[in-house]
Design a protein around this motif. Sequence first.
Motif, PDB file in Angstrom:
ATOM      1  N   TRP A 195       0.840  -1.207   0.000  1.00 51.88           N
ATOM      2  CA  TRP A 195       0.000   0.000   0.000  1.00 51.88           C
ATOM      3  C   TRP A 195       0.870   1.249   0.000  1.00 51.88           C
ATOM      4  N   TRP A 196       0.586   2.157  -0.911  1.00 53.10           N
ATOM      5  CA  TRP A 196       1.302   3.438  -1.011  1.00 53.10           C
ATOM      6  C   TRP A 196       0.529   4.525  -0.268  1.00 53.10           C
ATOM      7  N   ILE A 197       1.258   5.480   0.289  1.00 53.48           N
ATOM      8  CA  ILE A 197       0.662   6.704   0.836  1.00 53.48           C
ATOM      9  C   ILE A 197       1.003   7.828  -0.122  1.00 53.48           C
ATOM     10  N   CYS A 198      -0.018   8.505  -0.635  1.00 49.97           N
ATOM     11  CA  CYS A 198       0.172   9.617  -1.562  1.00 49.97           C
ATOM     12  C   CYS A 198      -0.615  10.827  -1.055  1.00 49.97           C
ATOM     13  N   PHE A 199      -0.126  12.009  -1.388  1.00 52.01           N
ATOM     14  CA  PHE A 199      -0.779  13.251  -0.996  1.00 52.01           C
ATOM     15  C   PHE A 199      -1.069  14.071  -2.237  1.00 52.01           C
ATOM     16  N   VAL A 200      -2.252  14.703  -2.278  1.00 46.96           N
ATOM     17  CA  VAL A 200      -2.652  15.533  -3.407  1.00 46.96           C
ATOM     18  C   VAL A 200      -2.426  16.988  -3.018  1.00 46.96           C
ATOM     19  N   GLY A 201      -1.593  17.680  -3.797  1.00 51.81           N
ATOM     20  CA  GLY A 201      -1.269  19.072  -3.526  1.00 51.81           C
ATOM     21  C   GLY A 201      -2.372  20.031  -3.942  1.00 51.81           C
ATOM     22  N   ALA A 202      -2.166  21.291  -3.648  1.00 54.52           N
ATOM     23  CA  ALA A 202      -3.169  22.332  -3.902  1.00 54.52           C
ATOM     24  C   ALA A 202      -3.547  22.455  -5.378  1.00 54.52           C
ATOM     25  N   HIS A 203      -2.627  22.096  -6.258  1.00 59.49           N
ATOM     26  CA  HIS A 203      -2.892  22.226  -7.699  1.00 59.49           C
ATOM     27  C   HIS A 203      -3.090  20.864  -8.363  1.00 59.49           C
ATOM     28  N   GLY A 204      -3.362  19.834  -7.549  1.00 54.00           N
ATOM     29  CA  GLY A 204      -3.606  18.507  -8.084  1.00 54.00           C
ATOM     30  C   GLY A 204      -2.359  17.661  -8.271  1.00 54.00           C
ATOM     31  N   ASP A 205      -1.192  18.221  -7.928  1.00 52.26           N
ATOM     32  CA  ASP A 205       0.037  17.440  -8.032  1.00 52.26           C
ATOM     33  C   ASP A 205       0.028  16.343  -6.973  1.00 52.26           C
ATOM     34  N   VAL A 206       0.601  15.186  -7.295  1.00 53.25           N
ATOM     35  CA  VAL A 206       0.593  14.036  -6.394  1.00 53.25           C
ATOM     36  C   VAL A 206       2.020  13.667  -6.025  1.00 53.25           C
ATOM     37  N   SER A 207       2.260  13.503  -4.731  1.00 52.72           N
ATOM     38  CA  SER A 207       3.562  13.017  -4.267  1.00 52.72           C
ATOM     39  C   SER A 207       3.317  11.821  -3.357  1.00 52.72           C
ATOM     40  N   CYS A 208       4.141  10.794  -3.519  1.00 47.55           N
ATOM     41  CA  CYS A 208       3.976   9.566  -2.754  1.00 47.55           C
ATOM     42  C   CYS A 208       5.229   9.291  -1.934  1.00 47.55           C
ATOM     43  N   TRP A 209       5.015   8.676  -0.780  1.00 49.00           N
ATOM     44  CA  TRP A 209       6.141   8.241   0.038  1.00 49.00           C
ATOM     45  C   TRP A 209       6.870   7.136  -0.686  1.00 49.00           C
ATOM     46  N   GLU A 210       8.161   7.045  -0.448  1.00 42.71           N
ATOM     47  CA  GLU A 210       8.935   5.955  -1.033  1.00 42.71           C
ATOM     48  C   GLU A 210       8.666   4.677  -0.253  1.00 42.71           C
ATOM     49  N   GLY A 211       8.394   3.613  -0.951  1.00 41.86           N
ATOM     50  CA  GLY A 211       8.163   2.327  -0.305  1.00 41.86           C
ATOM     51  C   GLY A 211       6.706   2.093   0.026  1.00 41.86           C
ATOM     52  N   THR A 212       6.379   0.830   0.141  1.00 47.06           N
ATOM     53  CA  THR A 212       4.998   0.450   0.427  1.00 47.06           C
ATOM     54  C   THR A 212       4.870  -0.068   1.859  1.00 47.06           C
ATOM     55  N   LEU A 213       3.632  -0.145   2.295  1.00 53.86           N
ATOM     56  CA  LEU A 213       3.314  -0.657   3.628  1.00 53.86           C
ATOM     57  C   LEU A 213       2.550  -1.975   3.480  1.00 53.86           C
ATOM     58  N   ASP A 214       2.488  -2.737   4.562  1.00 55.60           N
ATOM     59  CA  ASP A 214       1.871  -4.060   4.518  1.00 55.60           C
ATOM     60  C   ASP A 214       0.352  -4.041   4.456  1.00 55.60           C
ATOM     61  N   SER A 215      -0.280  -2.982   4.970  1.00 58.07           N
ATOM     62  CA  SER A 215      -1.746  -2.957   4.993  1.00 58.07           C
ATOM     63  C   SER A 215      -2.269  -1.527   4.877  1.00 58.07           C
ATOM     64  N   ALA A 216      -3.528  -1.413   4.475  1.00 61.29           N
ATOM     65  CA  ALA A 216      -4.184  -0.109   4.422  1.00 61.29           C
ATOM     66  C   ALA A 216      -4.317   0.467   5.824  1.00 61.29           C
ATOM     67  N   GLU A 217      -4.575  -0.392   6.789  1.00 62.82           N
ATOM     68  CA  GLU A 217      -4.724   0.061   8.180  1.00 62.82           C
ATOM     69  C   GLU A 217      -3.435   0.702   8.685  1.00 62.82           C
ATOM     70  N   GLU A 218      -2.284   0.103   8.363  1.00 59.86           N
ATOM     71  CA  GLU A 218      -0.994   0.672   8.750  1.00 59.86           C
ATOM     72  C   GLU A 218      -0.797   2.044   8.115  1.00 59.86           C
ATOM     73  N   ALA A 219      -1.173   2.165   6.854  1.00 62.06           N
ATOM     74  CA  ALA A 219      -1.042   3.445   6.153  1.00 62.06           C
ATOM     75  C   ALA A 219      -1.913   4.508   6.801  1.00 62.06           C
ATOM     76  N   VAL A 220      -3.148   4.172   7.143  1.00 64.41           N
ATOM     77  CA  VAL A 220      -4.057   5.131   7.779  1.00 64.41           C
ATOM     78  C   VAL A 220      -3.505   5.560   9.139  1.00 64.41           C
ATOM     79  N   GLU A 221      -2.968   4.624   9.901  1.00 63.45           N
ATOM     80  CA  GLU A 221      -2.375   4.979  11.198  1.00 63.45           C
ATOM     81  C   GLU A 221      -1.225   5.968  11.040  1.00 63.45           C
ATOM     82  N   ILE A 222      -0.398   5.770  10.038  1.00 64.72           N
ATOM     83  CA  ILE A 222       0.727   6.684   9.804  1.00 64.72           C
ATOM     84  C   ILE A 222       0.215   8.058   9.397  1.00 64.72           C
ATOM     85  N   ILE A 223      -0.780   8.111   8.531  1.00 60.95           N
ATOM     86  CA  ILE A 223      -1.351   9.401   8.114  1.00 60.95           C
ATOM     87  C   ILE A 223      -1.947  10.114   9.328  1.00 60.95           C
TER      88      ILE A 223
END
Length: 74
Positions: free
Chosen positions: A43-71
């Motif tokens: 699972w990737w964590i990505c953020f949408v910027g003010a102008h629609g640009d997308v940046s993602c963290w390097e590396g994936t996580l094991d679960s969606a739940e882990e990603a939500v906890e980090i966010i």
Amino acid sequence: MAGRIQYRFNDQACETVILDDAETIANQCSPGDAAVVPSADGWWICFVGAHGDVSCWEGTLDSAEEAVEIINAA
């Protein structure tokens, strides 16, 4: 269907959007949102910027739940 968790950041309403395999950031997210995106590697964590640009963290996580906890902790 994308799962959504609402929050406020810098006095702006935002969402953490948990996508499924058929969904994309472009059609499910708005500026200021965080996306949890599935891939074959995890699972990737990505953020949408003010102008629609997308940046993602390097590396994936094991679960969606882990990603939500980090966010939520950020």
